[in-house]
Design a protein around this motif. Structure first.
Motif, PDB file in Angstrom:
ATOM      1  N   THR A 125       2.415  34.374  -0.231  1.00 22.89           N
ATOM      2  CA  THR A 125       1.100  34.061   0.182  1.00 22.89           C
ATOM      3  C   THR A 125       0.101  34.268  -0.682  1.00 22.89           C
ATOM      4  OG1 THR A 125       0.588  35.823   1.646  1.00 22.89           O
ATOM      5  CG2 THR A 125       1.502  33.895   2.685  1.00 22.89           C
ATOM      6  N   THR A 126      -0.951  33.801  -1.007  1.00 21.26           N
ATOM      7  CA  THR A 126      -2.063  34.037  -1.949  1.00 21.26           C
ATOM      8  C   THR A 126      -3.401  34.447  -1.546  1.00 21.26           C
ATOM      9  OG1 THR A 126      -0.637  32.779  -3.498  1.00 21.26           O
ATOM     10  CG2 THR A 126      -2.981  33.399  -4.267  1.00 21.26           C
ATOM     11  N   ARG A 127      -3.962  35.322  -1.725  1.00 16.02           N
ATOM     12  CA  ARG A 127      -5.370  35.749  -1.505  1.00 16.02           C
ATOM     13  C   ARG A 127      -6.055  35.418  -2.810  1.00 16.02           C
ATOM     14  NH1 ARG A 127      -6.333  41.333   0.436  1.00 16.02           N
ATOM     15  NH2 ARG A 127      -8.364  41.371  -0.756  1.00 16.02           N
ATOM     16  N   VAL A 128      -7.133  34.404  -2.676  1.00 14.45           N
ATOM     17  CA  VAL A 128      -8.013  34.077  -3.879  1.00 14.45           C
ATOM     18  C   VAL A 128      -9.154  35.073  -4.052  1.00 14.45           C
ATOM     19  CG1 VAL A 128      -9.213  32.435  -5.310  1.00 14.45           C
ATOM     20  CG2 VAL A 128      -7.212  31.843  -4.214  1.00 14.45           C
ATOM     21  N   LEU A 176     -12.032  27.880 -16.068  1.00 15.75           N
ATOM     22  CA  LEU A 176     -11.897  28.078 -14.687  1.00 15.75           C
ATOM     23  C   LEU A 176     -11.209  29.746 -14.656  1.00 15.75           C
ATOM     24  CD1 LEU A 176     -10.444  25.141 -12.539  1.00 15.75           C
ATOM     25  CD2 LEU A 176     -12.860  26.025 -12.666  1.00 15.75           C
ATOM     26  N   ARG A 177     -11.967  30.613 -14.015  1.00 14.65           N
ATOM     27  CA  ARG A 177     -11.345  32.092 -13.998  1.00 14.65           C
ATOM     28  C   ARG A 177     -11.050  32.205 -12.483  1.00 14.65           C
ATOM     29  NH1 ARG A 177     -12.658  36.609 -12.343  1.00 14.65           N
ATOM     30  NH2 ARG A 177     -14.735  36.221 -12.184  1.00 14.65           N
ATOM     31  N   PHE A 178      -9.794  32.926 -12.183  1.00 14.80           N
ATOM     32  CA  PHE A 178      -9.544  33.167 -10.759  1.00 14.80           C
ATOM     33  C   PHE A 178      -8.735  34.355 -10.873  1.00 14.80           C
ATOM     34  CE2 PHE A 178      -7.403  28.987 -12.380  1.00 14.80           C
ATOM     35  CZ  PHE A 178      -6.076  29.517 -12.346  1.00 14.80           C
ATOM     36  N   ASP A 179      -8.934  35.125  -9.690  1.00 14.49           N
ATOM     37  CA  ASP A 179      -8.138  36.197  -9.674  1.00 14.49           C
ATOM     38  C   ASP A 179      -7.460  36.318  -8.213  1.00 14.49           C
ATOM     39  OD1 ASP A 179      -9.427  37.283 -11.865  1.00 14.49           O
ATOM     40  OD2 ASP A 179     -11.025  38.235 -10.672  1.00 14.49           O
ATOM     41  N   ARG A 180      -6.113  36.475  -8.236  1.00 14.75           N
ATOM     42  CA  ARG A 180      -5.554  36.069  -7.054  1.00 14.75           C
ATOM     43  C   ARG A 180      -4.505  37.518  -6.804  1.00 14.75           C
ATOM     44  NH1 ARG A 180      -2.045  31.512  -9.008  1.00 14.75           N
ATOM     45  NH2 ARG A 180      -2.332  32.596 -10.975  1.00 14.75           N
ATOM     46  N   LEU A 181      -4.329  37.709  -5.421  1.00 15.35           N
ATOM     47  CA  LEU A 181      -3.238  38.891  -5.101  1.00 15.35           C
ATOM     48  C   LEU A 181      -2.299  37.839  -4.494  1.00 15.35           C
ATOM     49  CD1 LEU A 181      -2.802  41.646  -4.744  1.00 15.35           C
ATOM     50  CD2 LEU A 181      -3.587  41.507  -2.417  1.00 15.35           C
ATOM     51  N   ARG A 182      -0.900  38.050  -5.157  1.00 18.23           N
ATOM     52  CA  ARG A 182       0.155  37.539  -4.480  1.00 18.23           C
ATOM     53  C   ARG A 182       0.799  38.452  -3.597  1.00 18.23           C
ATOM     54  NH1 ARG A 182       2.270  33.255  -6.889  1.00 18.23           N
ATOM     55  NH2 ARG A 182       0.367  32.407  -6.695  1.00 18.23           N
ATOM     56  N   ARG A 224     -10.451  26.544  -4.793  1.00 16.53           N
ATOM     57  CA  ARG A 224      -9.867  27.502  -4.385  1.00 16.53           C
ATOM     58  C   ARG A 224      -8.826  27.621  -3.321  1.00 16.53           C
ATOM     59  NH1 ARG A 224     -13.530  31.962  -4.138  1.00 16.53           N
ATOM     60  NH2 ARG A 224     -12.691  33.690  -3.317  1.00 16.53           N
ATOM     61  N   GLU A 225      -8.868  26.578  -2.505  1.00 13.96           N
ATOM     62  CA  GLU A 225      -8.037  26.487  -1.551  1.00 13.96           C
ATOM     63  C   GLU A 225      -6.426  25.981  -2.068  1.00 13.96           C
ATOM     64  OE1 GLU A 225     -11.087  24.932  -1.637  1.00 13.96           O
ATOM     65  OE2 GLU A 225     -11.912  26.453  -0.414  1.00 13.96           O
ATOM     66  N   ASP A 226      -6.493  25.169  -3.150  1.00  9.58           N
ATOM     67  CA  ASP A 226      -5.123  24.846  -3.727  1.00  9.58           C
ATOM     68  C   ASP A 226      -4.579  25.922  -3.978  1.00  9.58           C
ATOM     69  OD1 ASP A 226      -6.001  22.065  -3.409  1.00  9.58           O
ATOM     70  OD2 ASP A 226      -7.133  22.278  -5.502  1.00  9.58           O
ATOM     71  N   LEU A 227      -5.114  27.076  -4.654  1.00 11.90           N
ATOM     72  CA  LEU A 227      -4.424  28.203  -5.293  1.00 11.90           C
ATOM     73  C   LEU A 227      -3.762  29.215  -4.085  1.00 11.90           C
ATOM     74  CD1 LEU A 227      -7.000  28.930  -8.095  1.00 11.90           C
ATOM     75  CD2 LEU A 227      -4.478  28.299  -8.409  1.00 11.90           C
ATOM     76  N   ASP A 260       2.843  24.554 -10.218  1.00  7.39           N
ATOM     77  CA  ASP A 260       3.017  23.418  -9.333  1.00  7.39           C
ATOM     78  C   ASP A 260       1.947  22.770  -9.361  1.00  7.39           C
ATOM     79  OD1 ASP A 260       4.638  22.044  -7.338  1.00  7.39           O
ATOM     80  OD2 ASP A 260       3.313  22.607  -5.781  1.00  7.39           O
ATOM     81  N   LEU A 261       0.674  22.984  -9.472  1.00  8.28           N
ATOM     82  CA  LEU A 261      -0.476  22.386  -9.500  1.00  8.28           C
ATOM     83  C   LEU A 261      -0.349  21.595 -10.737  1.00  8.28           C
ATOM     84  CD1 LEU A 261      -3.012  24.880  -7.901  1.00  8.28           C
ATOM     85  CD2 LEU A 261      -1.953  23.075  -6.965  1.00  8.28           C
TER      86      LEU A 261
END
Length: 169
Positions: A42-45, A70-76, A99-102, A109-110
């Motif tokens: 699961t991923t939390r953006v 695009l800059r994004f930070d995620r917790l896997r 955001r929701e795609d990530l 995959d995207l």
């Protein structure tokens, strides 16, 4: 020794090889690797924005200074275990994502769904002490060791498609 990681010299002993090891590996994402191993990622953006690319990252992405990214930070997370804290940059216009795609899929995959094939990457792996933010998100103590990975991925045409800086407990 067979893999070129160590050198054995009679009368001297065994030593670590000085030259970097090169090996062929498939370019996969952590999301893909977790799915393949039977774990449910699961991923939390944590952050998602269009911004000006910092000069040190623009160089890796072969962009002009201040180019839009695009800059994004995620917790896997896998099951309930925090697995990685990921900071990524993607050139604007390359990939139309939200955001929701990530949260629902892995980045590679995207890319593949958009007709972009991640093909090869330069990657640097290291280790250091966790800072306060990493420690909190990865559920560890500040100063505990983290494995670090910095990667620039390229598509089949050799175009840089992603820059990532990741930390693992």
């Amino acid at each position: 020794v067979d893999k070129g990681l160590l050198i054995r010299r009679r009368g001297i002993g065994t030593m670590v090889a000085m030259k970097p090891v090169r090996r062929a590996v498939a370019l996969t994402s952590l999301y893909d690797d977790l799915k393949e191993s039977g774990r449910e990622p699961t991923t939390r953006v944590l952050d998602f924005e269009e911004t000006s690319c910092p000069p040190e990252i623009a160089e890796h992405l072969e962009l002009g200074p201040g180019a839009p990214v695009l800059r994004f930070d995620r917790l896997r997370v896998a099951e309930s275990d925090p697995i990685a804290l990921m900071h990524n940059y993607v050139p604007v216009g390359l990939l139309g994502i939200e955001r929701e795609d990530l949260e629902l899929s892995g980045l590679y995959d995207l890319f593949r769904r958009a007709g972009i094939t991640p093909h090869v990457a330069t990657q640097r792996v290291g280790a250091r002490k966790a800072n306060d933010e990493e420690a909190e998100l990865l559920e560890m103590e500040p100063g505990d060791p983290v494995l670090t990975m910095i990667r620039t991925a390229y598509d089949t045409a050799g175009r840089p498609i992603e820059y990532g800086s990741h930390s693992y407990p």
